[in-house]
Every structure is written in C-alpha cells, then in structure tokens.
Design an enzyme around this catalytic site. Structure first.
Site, PDB file in Angstrom:
ATOM      1  N   TYR A 281      52.395   9.051 109.572  1.00  0.00           N
ATOM      2  CA  TYR A 281      52.756   8.397 108.074  1.00  0.00           C
ATOM      3  C   TYR A 281      53.786   7.291 107.861  1.00  0.00           C
ATOM      4  O   TYR A 281      54.986   8.045 108.604  1.00  0.00           O
ATOM      5  CB  TYR A 281      52.792   8.736 106.687  1.00  0.00           C
ATOM      6  CG  TYR A 281      52.171   7.967 105.455  1.00  0.00           C
ATOM      7  CD1 TYR A 281      53.184   6.807 105.248  1.00  0.00           C
ATOM      8  CD2 TYR A 281      51.857   8.352 105.144  1.00  0.00           C
ATOM      9  CE1 TYR A 281      52.951   5.630 103.972  1.00  0.00           C
ATOM     10  CE2 TYR A 281      50.576   7.714 103.790  1.00  0.00           C
ATOM     11  CZ  TYR A 281      51.839   6.786 103.399  1.00  0.00           C
ATOM     12  OH  TYR A 281      51.556   6.035 102.409  1.00  0.00           O
ATOM     13  N   TYR A 329      49.924  -3.250 110.117  1.00  0.00           N
ATOM     14  CA  TYR A 329      48.358  -2.686 110.481  1.00  0.00           C
ATOM     15  C   TYR A 329      47.894  -2.962 108.680  1.00  0.00           C
ATOM     16  O   TYR A 329      47.484  -4.138 108.356  1.00  0.00           O
ATOM     17  CB  TYR A 329      48.300  -1.753 111.075  1.00  0.00           C
ATOM     18  CG  TYR A 329      46.604  -1.493 110.837  1.00  0.00           C
ATOM     19  CD1 TYR A 329      45.436  -1.769 110.993  1.00  0.00           C
ATOM     20  CD2 TYR A 329      46.433   0.362 110.264  1.00  0.00           C
ATOM     21  CE1 TYR A 329      44.222  -1.125 110.399  1.00  0.00           C
ATOM     22  CE2 TYR A 329      45.329   0.781 109.779  1.00  0.00           C
ATOM     23  CZ  TYR A 329      44.148  -0.624 110.201  1.00  0.00           C
ATOM     24  OH  TYR A 329      42.741   0.362 109.040  1.00  0.00           O
TER      25      TYR A 329
END
Length: 364
Positions: A281, A329
């Site tokens: 993350y 992304y």
C-alpha cells in the site's frame, strides 16, 4: 484458521478506473463483480459470502442487496485501505470452517468525480478524529504520515531524495500499465520540485485521487482445480491493530507489519528471501519504506538506502507495486484490494510487458 494452500483466489477484476463520472459507488462494484466472476468462470448464484468495507452502518447490506446477493456469510470489517487484505484472511477462515463455499470481496469509490477525499457515508468529523489531535488541525491523513516521515528522517537520516526514488520507481511500472491513471515519465527532480503538502512530503509523494472499484473471488483449492484460471493459493496471512490516531502510535517508525509479517511468513513456511514481488500500500512514499522495514526486507532505519538502490523498479531485486501503485495507477479512497488483484495477475503470468519473470510468491 485455514491450512496453508487450502484456499485459492480464482477471480479478480477492476471496474472502470480513473475518472468515471457516469457511475456510482454501487455501479463500480457491480461492474467489478461481473468481471471477476467471469474471470473465475463462476456466476452470481455461486456466491454465498460477501465481504466489503464502507463507513455507513448498513453498507455491507446495501452493497449485497444491490448486487442481488443473499449471502449466508457477511463481513464488513473496515480498517481503511487494509480492509480488503484482511478480508482475504477472513474469507479463507470462513471457507475452512465450511461457513461458505464461494466468497466475494468488493470495493468501489467515486472520490475523483466527487472532487473530495471524503468517502461516501463517512462519519462526522468530531467522531472520526481523536480528541487529542483535532485541536491542532491536522490535514489528515497526510499530516500523520508526514510525522512518521519526519521522525524517520530525524532518527535514521532518511532523505527526501530517498523517498522520491520510490515515486520514480513506481512510475516506471505505471508506464507499462495501459490503465494506469498517470503514465508520463517522472524524475526525482520532478518529485522534489512538486509543492510541499505536509512537510516533508511533497505532492508527488502522495497517492492519486481517482474513481474505481475492484472485486476478488475466493474458494477452496479443491473447487479451484475445476475452474478455468490458474489458482493463486493463500499460503499465509495475519492481521493486527495497534492504534487509530497517530498520537497513539507506539512508535512513529514501526508499523503493524512488524507483527503481521513474521506471523504470515511463519504460517506460509516462507521468509522474505522467498518473495518474488511485493504489492505494498503506497498511500505515501513513506508508507512503502516503513512497510519494507517492518516486513524484514531490510533492517530498521535502512529503508532509505534500500529503496534508493533501485530494488523496486522493473528489473530490480524486489519488484514492488508492479501496476504503478496508488502513486500512479489508481487510488479510489482505499487501495488494498488492488494489491491483491495485481499480485494474482502477476502469479498467473498475465501482466504483459510488466510481467515479473518466474513469479511464484507474492506478498501484499
């Protein structure tokens, strides 16, 4: 718990990503669900367990109803972006206990179209910020991560350049992902020249704000053997909670991964040296650095030097955030489900030009 390798992820998918103003949070989850079930070779009628995370009291019921599900097992554990990785463990345990046969994990957010970092249904500000932090007006969540970064710099000599190298390496992966939201070349000077948002973190040290959703389909290894796609087995996992407010964090430089990492590795019978790629993350660049240290890929305080050597980039010794991550992304509010989606695709060998060669073991 579950036996290592007894449960497999058999379907993954994203919804439309980026800026999707014509869809709601529920639309995005339905779209991702339809795609993930098709990927798994299953139908909605096969699903008897649903896992999701939101912030309103009946969120899981609302999503299940919209998807046309009537699950016999439901889980709405919500701990922020990590929720969906925790859901994989909870689904594995439920499958092992014969409480369900096919588990669906879903998430969706329209943060970009809403022009807000708020999540739909989020609790009132007074309820969600601790009394010990609210009087100081922190810009959350970035101020909390900035404190961690500042402390790491003070304690270990970590530099802004080292943090910036994470954003640069992650962007290299995004350039090979056709659905990444940002694909333009990025240099270290670009990161350092971007505005300071909460010192010492610059704008390009921070994740994106996008729309998007995702879904996972999980079942037993036995059932997975009869499905069309290569099963990706859950070998080991762990969860842990130490604090909510940053003021209550026991050590600003040590995350809960210092507890979950060793436990997950032990359950899998593996070590960090066995890992071919990581999907970590990356809400901020400092998050990646702290997590790599906590998981044992480098010693405490050595994360800055570790990442600066290009280990995370394509061709590096530890390919990390191979889809471009939350930095390049997508990042629709909570990102954890996308770490699992990318890991599954890498282990199946489906990632084209960004494929990690001979990928066998992934860590999320």
């Amino acid at each position: 718990m579950y036996r290592s390798g007894a449960v497999a992820i058999v379907g993954v998918a994203e919804s439309d990503l980026g800026s999707v103003p014509d869809k709601t949070v529920l639309h995005l989850q339905a779209q991702a669900t339809s795609r993930a079930l098709a990927d798994a070779g299953l139908t909605k009628g096969d699903v008897d367990a649903h896992f999701t995370a939101g912030v309103s009291g009946l969120y899981s019921l609302q999503v299940s109803e919209y998807l046309g599900l009537r699950p016999q097992y439901i889980d709405s554990t919500a701990v922020g972006g990590a929720s969906f990785v925790i859901h994989v463990e909870h689904a594995a345990a439920a499958l092992a206990a014969d409480l369900c046969s096919v588990a669906l994990v879903t998430y969706g957010s329209t943060q970009r179209s809403d022009r807000s970092r708020r999540l739909a249904g989020r609790l009132d500000r007074v309820e969600r910020i601790t009394q010990f932090e609210a009087p100081y007006g922190p810009l959350l969540p970035i101020s909390a991560y900035a404190m961690a970064a500042q402390r790491h710099m003070h304690q270990y000599g970590t530099t802004s350049e080292q943090l910036a190298s994470i954003a640069v390496q992650t962007r290299q992966w995004a350039q090979m992902n056709p659905v990444a939201f940002v694909r333009e070349p990025l240099g270290m000077e670009d990161v350092l020249a971007s505005p300071l948002v909460s010192s010492p973190l610059h704008l390009l040290d921070c994740c994106l704000v996008t729309d998007g959703g995702g879904a996972l389909v999980i079942t037993s290894a036995e059932r997975a053997a009869d499905l069309p796609k290569l099963p990706v087995y859950v070998l080991g996992s762990a969860e842990y909670s130490s604090h909510n407010g940053i003021s209550q964090m026991p050590d600003l430089t040590v995350t809960g991964a210092a507890v979950t990492g060793p436990r997950a590795f032990a359950r899998a019978g593996l070590t960090p040296a066995d890992v071919d790629l990581t999907e970590i993350y990356d809400s901020f660049t400092i998050t990646v650095l702290l997590t790599l240290e906590a998981l044992g890929f480098c010693s405490r305080g050595e994360g800055g030097a570790f990442v600066a050597e290009g280990r995370l980039e394509p061709g590096g010794s530890l390919p990390t955030n191979t889809n471009g991550g939350g930095l390049s992304y997508c990042h629709p509010g909570m990102y954890g489900i996308f770490t699992v989606i990318e890991a599954v695709r890498q282990l199946r060998g489906e990632c084209g030009s960004r494929q990690v060669p001979d990928a066998r073991v992934a860590l999320c």
